[in-house]
Enzyme design. Structure first.
Site, PDB file in Angstrom:
ATOM      1  N   LYS A  74      15.946  36.661  46.419  1.00  0.00           N
ATOM      2  CA  LYS A  74      16.699  35.717  47.517  1.00  0.00           C
ATOM      3  C   LYS A  74      17.127  34.823  46.865  1.00  0.00           C
ATOM      4  CE  LYS A  74      12.210  36.913  49.862  1.00  0.00           C
ATOM      5  NZ  LYS A  74      11.061  36.836  48.695  1.00  0.00           N
ATOM      6  N   HIS A 107      16.976  32.892  51.651  1.00  0.00           N
ATOM      7  CA  HIS A 107      15.754  32.417  51.557  1.00  0.00           C
ATOM      8  C   HIS A 107      15.394  31.511  52.882  1.00  0.00           C
ATOM      9  CE1 HIS A 107      12.235  31.911  48.525  1.00  0.00           C
ATOM     10  NE2 HIS A 107      11.577  32.055  49.844  1.00  0.00           N
ATOM     11  N   SER A 229      -1.891  39.981  46.218  1.00  0.00           N
ATOM     12  CA  SER A 229      -3.355  40.041  45.753  1.00  0.00           C
ATOM     13  C   SER A 229      -3.356  40.000  44.165  1.00  0.00           C
ATOM     14  CB  SER A 229      -4.140  41.343  46.044  1.00  0.00           C
ATOM     15  OG  SER A 229      -5.272  41.351  45.502  1.00  0.00           O
ATOM     16  N   ARG A 234      -7.947  45.593  44.993  1.00  0.00           N
ATOM     17  CA  ARG A 234      -7.135  45.340  46.134  1.00  0.00           C
ATOM     18  C   ARG A 234      -5.649  45.795  46.335  1.00  0.00           C
ATOM     19  NH1 ARG A 234     -11.256  41.609  46.934  1.00  0.00           N
ATOM     20  NH2 ARG A 234     -10.311  40.002  45.856  1.00  0.00           N
ATOM     21  N   ASN A 238      -4.084  48.226  48.774  1.00  0.00           N
ATOM     22  CA  ASN A 238      -3.263  47.778  49.719  1.00  0.00           C
ATOM     23  C   ASN A 238      -1.965  48.880  49.995  1.00  0.00           C
ATOM     24  OD1 ASN A 238      -4.796  45.616  50.431  1.00  0.00           O
ATOM     25  ND2 ASN A 238      -3.668  44.105  49.302  1.00  0.00           N
TER      26      ASN A 238
HETATM   27  P1  A2P Z   1      -6.995  38.486  46.200  1.00  0.00           P
HETATM   28  O1  A2P Z   1      -6.131  38.184  45.459  1.00  0.00           O
HETATM   29  O2  A2P Z   1      -8.576  38.086  45.793  1.00  0.00           O
HETATM   30  O3  A2P Z   1      -6.989  39.813  46.690  1.00  0.00           O
HETATM   31  P2  A2P Z   1      -1.537  37.235  52.095  1.00  0.00           P
HETATM   32  O4  A2P Z   1      -0.884  38.425  51.388  1.00  0.00           O
HETATM   33  O5  A2P Z   1      -1.296  36.935  53.632  1.00  0.00           O
HETATM   34  O6  A2P Z   1      -0.833  35.898  51.683  1.00  0.00           O
HETATM   35  O7  A2P Z   1      -2.777  37.265  51.767  1.00  0.00           O
HETATM   36  C1  A2P Z   1      -3.430  36.824  50.458  1.00  0.00           C
HETATM   37  C2  A2P Z   1      -4.675  36.733  50.637  1.00  0.00           C
HETATM   38  O8  A2P Z   1      -5.543  37.928  50.962  1.00  0.00           O
HETATM   39  C3  A2P Z   1      -5.415  36.588  49.089  1.00  0.00           C
HETATM   40  O9  A2P Z   1      -6.510  35.573  49.176  1.00  0.00           O
HETATM   41  C4  A2P Z   1      -6.032  37.989  48.591  1.00  0.00           C
HETATM   42  O10 A2P Z   1      -7.189  37.413  47.881  1.00  0.00           O
HETATM   43  C5  A2P Z   1      -6.443  38.288  50.140  1.00  0.00           C
HETATM   44  N1  A2P Z   1      -6.414  39.862  50.008  1.00  0.00           N
HETATM   45  C6  A2P Z   1      -5.360  40.762  49.747  1.00  0.00           C
HETATM   46  N2  A2P Z   1      -5.650  41.995  49.769  1.00  0.00           N
HETATM   47  C7  A2P Z   1      -6.691  42.037  50.791  1.00  0.00           C
HETATM   48  C8  A2P Z   1      -7.795  43.017  51.137  1.00  0.00           C
HETATM   49  N3  A2P Z   1      -7.128  44.262  51.266  1.00  0.00           N
HETATM   50  N4  A2P Z   1      -8.774  42.595  51.820  1.00  0.00           N
HETATM   51  C9  A2P Z   1      -9.042  41.297  52.031  1.00  0.00           C
HETATM   52  N5  A2P Z   1      -8.422  40.269  51.495  1.00  0.00           N
HETATM   53  C10 A2P Z   1      -7.355  40.555  50.789  1.00  0.00           C
END
Ligand code: A2P
Length: 283
Positions: A74, A107, A229, A234, A238
C-alpha cells in the site's frame, strides 16, 4: 482455499496473511515463511508497516513460484500526489525485491488521492502492479473520491467483522463490482465477538474455534479476509475453513450481530493529519 475474481479479471486467495505491527527484526521474515509453509498464498503488507523488505525476502526464499503467491502492498500518505506516488511505487517494488506487486492500494483516503491514483493506473499499465485498489473508504468517501477515476478500484480494504458488517458500503461497492477486503476480521480479539454465544454454539457444532466460524461467515459473505495471529496453531487454523459450510439460518444468526459501528471512523475530523504525523516512512 477459495479464490475471488476481481473486476479486472485477476484472482486472489480469499484468506490472506496480514503483517501489520510485525517488527522488521527478522520476525516478519519468519512469520511470512511460516505462513507460506502452512499454506497461505496471499500476504498483505504496506509501506507504512515498515516490513516490505522482509516480506519480499520471505517470498523470494520460500521456494514457491512467484506466480503462486499474491502480494499486496500500500502507498502511504506521504507519497500521495502523482509524482510522489510514482516514486513510492518504485520504492515498494525495490524494498520487496519483486518484479511486480499483485495488488497495490491507496492506504488512506486523504490528500491528493486523484494524483496518486493516476500513478497507480500507469504502473498497472506498465505491468509493475497487476491490480489496484483503495482502502478505508466509507460510502461517502468512496463515492466522492472515485467518481472521476478512469479505472474502478478492484478492492476497498476496510474494517469489517460480524459486529461491523459494512452493509451500506457493500451496496455502493457492488455497483462497481469492487470486492471488500476485511481488516480486523476477528474484531481484533474483541471478546464480545469471539465469545458471543451465536459464534461459540457454531464452533461447538462444527468442531472449529470461534475465529474459524467468523472467518467462514465472512468468506461465505464474499469478503477477502486478513486475520491476524501470532499463535502458530491459530495461523494454521485460520486457513482451515474450507471443509464446512454455514447454513442460511446460521449465516442469518451471525448477520444479526451487526451493530453498524467499528473502531475507526475514516471521516472523523483530523484523522488524515493524525495518521500522517504518526507514520513517517521517510523524511
Ligand atoms: P493471537 O495472536 O493470540 O492468535 P484481527 O485479525 O481482527 O485483528 O484479530 C486478531 C486477534 O484475534 C488477535 O488477538 C489474535 O490473537 C486473535 N485470533 C486470531 N485468530 C484467532 C482464532 N482463530 N480464534 C480466536 N482468536 C483469534
Amino acid at each position: 482455499m477459495n479464490y475471488i475474481t476481481l473486476n479486472d479479471g485477476n484472482k486472489l486467495p480469499a484468506v490472506g496473511f496480514g503483517v501489520f505491527m510485525i517488527p522488521a527484526d527478522g520476525s516478519t521474515y519468519n512469520a511470512v515463511l511460516k505462513a507460506l509453509n502452512v499454506g497461505y498464498r496471499h500476504i498483505d503488507t504496506a509501506a507504512a508497516y515498515f516490513n516490505e523488505a522482509e516480506v519480499g525476502k520471505a517470498v523470494r526464499d520460500s521456494g514457491i513460484s512467484r506466480e503462486e503467491i499474491f502480494v499486496t502492498s500500500k502507498l502511504w500518505l506521504q507519497d500521495y500526489g502523482y509524482e510522489a506516488a510514482k516514486k513510492g511505487i518504485d520504492t515498494s517494488l525495490s524494498k520487496l525485491g519483486l518484479d511486480y506487486i499483485d495488488l497495490y492500494l491507496l492506504h488512506q483516503p486523504y490528500g491528493d488521492v486523484a494524483g496518486a491514483w493516476k500513478a497507480l493506473e500507469e504502473a498497472k499499465a506498465e505491468g509493475k502492479i497487476k491490480s489496484i485498489g483503495v482502502s478505508n473508504m466509507t460510502p461517502k468517501l468512496y463515492t466522492e473520491l472515485t467518481a472521476d477515476f478512469a479505472t474502478k478500484p478492484a478492492v476497498n480494504q476496510v474494517e469489517c467483522n460480524p459486529l461491523f458488517q459494512q452493509k451500506a458500503l457493500r451496496e455502493v461497492l457492488a455497483k462497481d463490482d469492487v470486492k471488500l477486503e476485511a481488516w480486523y476480521p476477528l474484531g481484533h480479539g474483541d471478546k464480545s465477538l469471539l465469545e458471543n454465544p451465536a459464534i461459540t454454539a457454531l464452533a461447538e457444532k462444527y468442531g472449529k474455534n470461534a475465529g474459524q466460524i467468523i472467518l467462514r461467515f465472512e468468506v461465505q459473505e464474499g469478503f477477502i479476509v486478513l486475520p491476524k495471529s501470532t499463535n502458530p496453531e491459530r495461523i494454521k487454523g485460520n486457513i482451515d475453513i474450507f471443509d464446512f459450510a454455514l447454513t442460511d439460518e446460521e449465516m442469518d444468526s451471525i448477520r444479526a450481530l451487526d451493530t453498524g459501528k467499528g473502531s475507526h471512523d475514516p471521516e472523523a475530523p483530523g484523522v488524515g493529519e493524525m495518521l500522517l504525523n504518526h507514520y513517517k516512512i521517510h523524511d
